[in-house]
Design a protein around this motif. Structure first.
Motif, PDB file in Angstrom:
ATOM      1  N   LEU A  58      -4.571   1.793   5.042  1.00  0.00           N
ATOM      2  CA  LEU A  58      -4.623   0.938   3.854  1.00  0.00           C
ATOM      3  C   LEU A  58      -5.267  -0.409   4.179  1.00  0.00           C
ATOM      4  CD1 LEU A  58      -1.123   1.624   2.242  1.00  0.00           C
ATOM      5  CD2 LEU A  58      -3.355   2.397   1.411  1.00  0.00           C
ATOM      6  N   ILE A  59      -4.962  -0.950   5.369  1.00  0.00           N
ATOM      7  CA  ILE A  59      -5.571  -2.214   5.782  1.00  0.00           C
ATOM      8  C   ILE A  59      -7.072  -2.028   5.996  1.00  0.00           C
ATOM      9  CG2 ILE A  59      -5.629  -3.960   7.619  1.00  0.00           C
ATOM     10  CD1 ILE A  59      -2.574  -3.325   8.009  1.00  0.00           C
ATOM     11  N   ARG A  60      -7.455  -0.923   6.628  1.00  0.00           N
ATOM     12  CA  ARG A  60      -8.880  -0.654   6.855  1.00  0.00           C
ATOM     13  C   ARG A  60      -9.617  -0.507   5.526  1.00  0.00           C
ATOM     14  NH1 ARG A  60     -10.940   4.235  10.681  1.00  0.00           N
ATOM     15  NH2 ARG A  60     -10.314   5.482   8.889  1.00  0.00           N
ATOM     16  N   LYS A  61      -8.986   0.162   4.565  1.00  0.00           N
ATOM     17  CA  LYS A  61      -9.601   0.308   3.243  1.00  0.00           C
ATOM     18  C   LYS A  61      -9.765  -1.048   2.569  1.00  0.00           C
ATOM     19  CE  LYS A  61      -9.255   3.002  -1.014  1.00  0.00           C
ATOM     20  NZ  LYS A  61      -8.451   3.959  -1.786  1.00  0.00           N
ATOM     21  N   ALA A  62      -8.775  -1.936   2.750  1.00  0.00           N
ATOM     22  CA  ALA A  62      -8.881  -3.288   2.185  1.00  0.00           C
ATOM     23  C   ALA A  62     -10.042  -4.042   2.820  1.00  0.00           C
ATOM     24  CB  ALA A  62      -7.570  -4.045   2.384  1.00  0.00           C
ATOM     25  N   LEU A  63     -10.177  -3.943   4.134  1.00  0.00           N
ATOM     26  CA  LEU A  63     -11.285  -4.614   4.820  1.00  0.00           C
ATOM     27  C   LEU A  63     -12.626  -4.034   4.403  1.00  0.00           C
ATOM     28  CD1 LEU A  63      -9.749  -5.035   8.381  1.00  0.00           C
ATOM     29  CD2 LEU A  63     -10.474  -6.885   6.833  1.00  0.00           C
TER      30      LEU A  63
ATOM     31  N   ARG B  35       1.308   2.065  -3.975  1.00  0.00           N
ATOM     32  CA  ARG B  35       1.226   3.512  -3.981  1.00  0.00           C
ATOM     33  C   ARG B  35       0.654   3.942  -2.627  1.00  0.00           C
ATOM     34  NH1 ARG B  35       3.579   1.963  -7.556  1.00  0.00           N
ATOM     35  NH2 ARG B  35       3.449   2.436  -9.791  1.00  0.00           N
ATOM     36  N   ARG B  36       0.995   5.121  -2.195  1.00  0.00           N
ATOM     37  CA  ARG B  36       0.445   5.707  -0.971  1.00  0.00           C
ATOM     38  C   ARG B  36       0.795   4.930   0.301  1.00  0.00           C
ATOM     39  NH1 ARG B  36      -3.514   6.501  -4.818  1.00  0.00           N
ATOM     40  NH2 ARG B  36      -4.866   4.820  -4.109  1.00  0.00           N
ATOM     41  N   LEU B  37       1.884   4.181   0.272  1.00  0.00           N
ATOM     42  CA  LEU B  37       2.393   3.564   1.501  1.00  0.00           C
ATOM     43  C   LEU B  37       3.418   4.525   2.093  1.00  0.00           C
ATOM     44  CD1 LEU B  37       2.468   1.041   3.380  1.00  0.00           C
ATOM     45  CD2 LEU B  37       4.438   0.270   2.038  1.00  0.00           C
ATOM     46  N   ASN B  38       3.166   4.959   3.310  1.00  0.00           N
ATOM     47  CA  ASN B  38       4.057   5.898   3.988  1.00  0.00           C
ATOM     48  C   ASN B  38       4.663   5.232   5.214  1.00  0.00           C
ATOM     49  OD1 ASN B  38       3.456   8.252   2.290  1.00  0.00           O
ATOM     50  ND2 ASN B  38       1.411   8.070   3.162  1.00  0.00           N
ATOM     51  N   PRO B  39       5.832   5.698   5.648  1.00  0.00           N
ATOM     52  CA  PRO B  39       6.536   5.008   6.738  1.00  0.00           C
ATOM     53  C   PRO B  39       6.022   5.356   8.133  1.00  0.00           C
ATOM     54  CG  PRO B  39       7.883   6.801   5.932  1.00  0.00           C
ATOM     55  CD  PRO B  39       6.671   6.754   5.049  1.00  0.00           C
ATOM     56  N   ASP B  40       4.712   5.255   8.310  1.00  0.00           N
ATOM     57  CA  ASP B  40       4.147   5.412   9.647  1.00  0.00           C
ATOM     58  C   ASP B  40       3.026   4.389   9.804  1.00  0.00           C
ATOM     59  OD1 ASP B  40       1.310   7.082   9.457  1.00  0.00           O
ATOM     60  OD2 ASP B  40       2.678   7.490   7.803  1.00  0.00           O
TER      61      ASP B  40
ATOM     62  N   SER C  16      -0.865   5.344   8.658  1.00  0.00           N
ATOM     63  CA  SER C  16      -1.238   5.317   7.238  1.00  0.00           C
ATOM     64  C   SER C  16      -1.270   3.882   6.703  1.00  0.00           C
ATOM     65  CB  SER C  16      -0.300   6.201   6.411  1.00  0.00           C
ATOM     66  OG  SER C  16       1.012   5.710   6.423  1.00  0.00           O
ATOM     67  N   THR C  17      -0.411   3.015   7.229  1.00  0.00           N
ATOM     68  CA  THR C  17      -0.466   1.607   6.835  1.00  0.00           C
ATOM     69  C   THR C  17      -1.762   0.983   7.335  1.00  0.00           C
ATOM     70  OG1 THR C  17       1.950   1.482   6.923  1.00  0.00           O
ATOM     71  CG2 THR C  17       0.752  -0.600   6.930  1.00  0.00           C
ATOM     72  N   ALA C  18      -2.147   1.305   8.570  1.00  0.00           N
ATOM     73  CA  ALA C  18      -3.415   0.812   9.111  1.00  0.00           C
ATOM     74  C   ALA C  18      -4.592   1.303   8.275  1.00  0.00           C
ATOM     75  CB  ALA C  18      -3.565   1.242  10.566  1.00  0.00           C
TER      76      ALA C  18
END
Length: 198
Positions: free
Chosen positions: A82-87, A70-75, A78-80
């Motif tokens: 999600l990665i920062r939130k995971a870290l 969810r909340r994956l957008n094609p830019d 926004s992907t970065a």
């Protein structure tokens, strides 16, 4: 299930990086973000039968699960994010038990070799290599896992582990491609059943 492992040699392992400088200050995180986008996006849809693993600095692996994303957008930005939130959730990952930071995104305390071993147990591991067999001469594998690197070559240790785990060694074409472009070509190869069905 199609899987992709992309190792980021300079990628950040903490969330203290700017989303405004992912191509420089974040260790070419932009490369990994483009790989995630290539792995999942169709026109107006997401591939649900895909799993992508980003290995960050051989310390953590961020896994994206297509069926749950969810909340994956094609830019890239926004992907970065999600990665920062995971870290940011890395303290919640214990051993090989993940921390889920958002739907379809989890962080594991696993480096390249552990991630490769885990994926190899359930997949046909495909090594992309300029000296591999032409992909048009290879039947599409069952449950393929393609292993890629960022803008650096694999380290000697990574190359050795990959050579030991690989079930197939193929090249996608006569030119060496960027990792995100290689993912797109690999998808097209599988979507068309080795270019025999359109």
């Amino acid at each position: 299930m199609r899987q992709f492992i992309i190792t980021g040699h300079d990628a950040p392992t903490t969330p203290e990086f700017s989303l405004d400088d992912i191509a420089g200050g974040a260790g070419r995180l932009d490369v990994l973000c483009r790989c995630v986008n290539s792995a999942f996006f169709l026109s107006h849809a997401i591939r649900e039968d895909v799993r992508a693993h980003l290995v960050l600095g051989d310390e953590y692996t961020v896994r994206f699960e297509g069926a749950e994303l969810r909340r994956l957008n094609p830019d890239e930005r926004s992907t970065a994010a999600l990665i920062r939130k995971a870290l940011d959730a890395r303290d919640e990952a214990i051993g090989h038990m993940p921390a889920e930071s958002s739907p379809g995104v989890s962080l594991y305390r696993m480096g390249f070799e552990a991630t490769l071993d885990s994926v190899a147990a359930e997949s046909t591991v495909v090594q992309l290599h300029e000296d591999g067999d032409p992909v048009v001469d290879v039947d599409p594998p069952e449950d393929p896992a393609f292993i890629l690197s960022d803008h650096h070559n694999f380290t000697d240790e990574e190359a050795e582990a990959l050579a030991a785990a690989a079930d197939e060694r193929v090249r996608l074409g006569p030119e060496i491609l960027h990792a995100d472009h290689a993912i797109t070509v690999a998808h097209n190869y599988l979507d068309t059943d080795a270019y025999t069905r359109y």
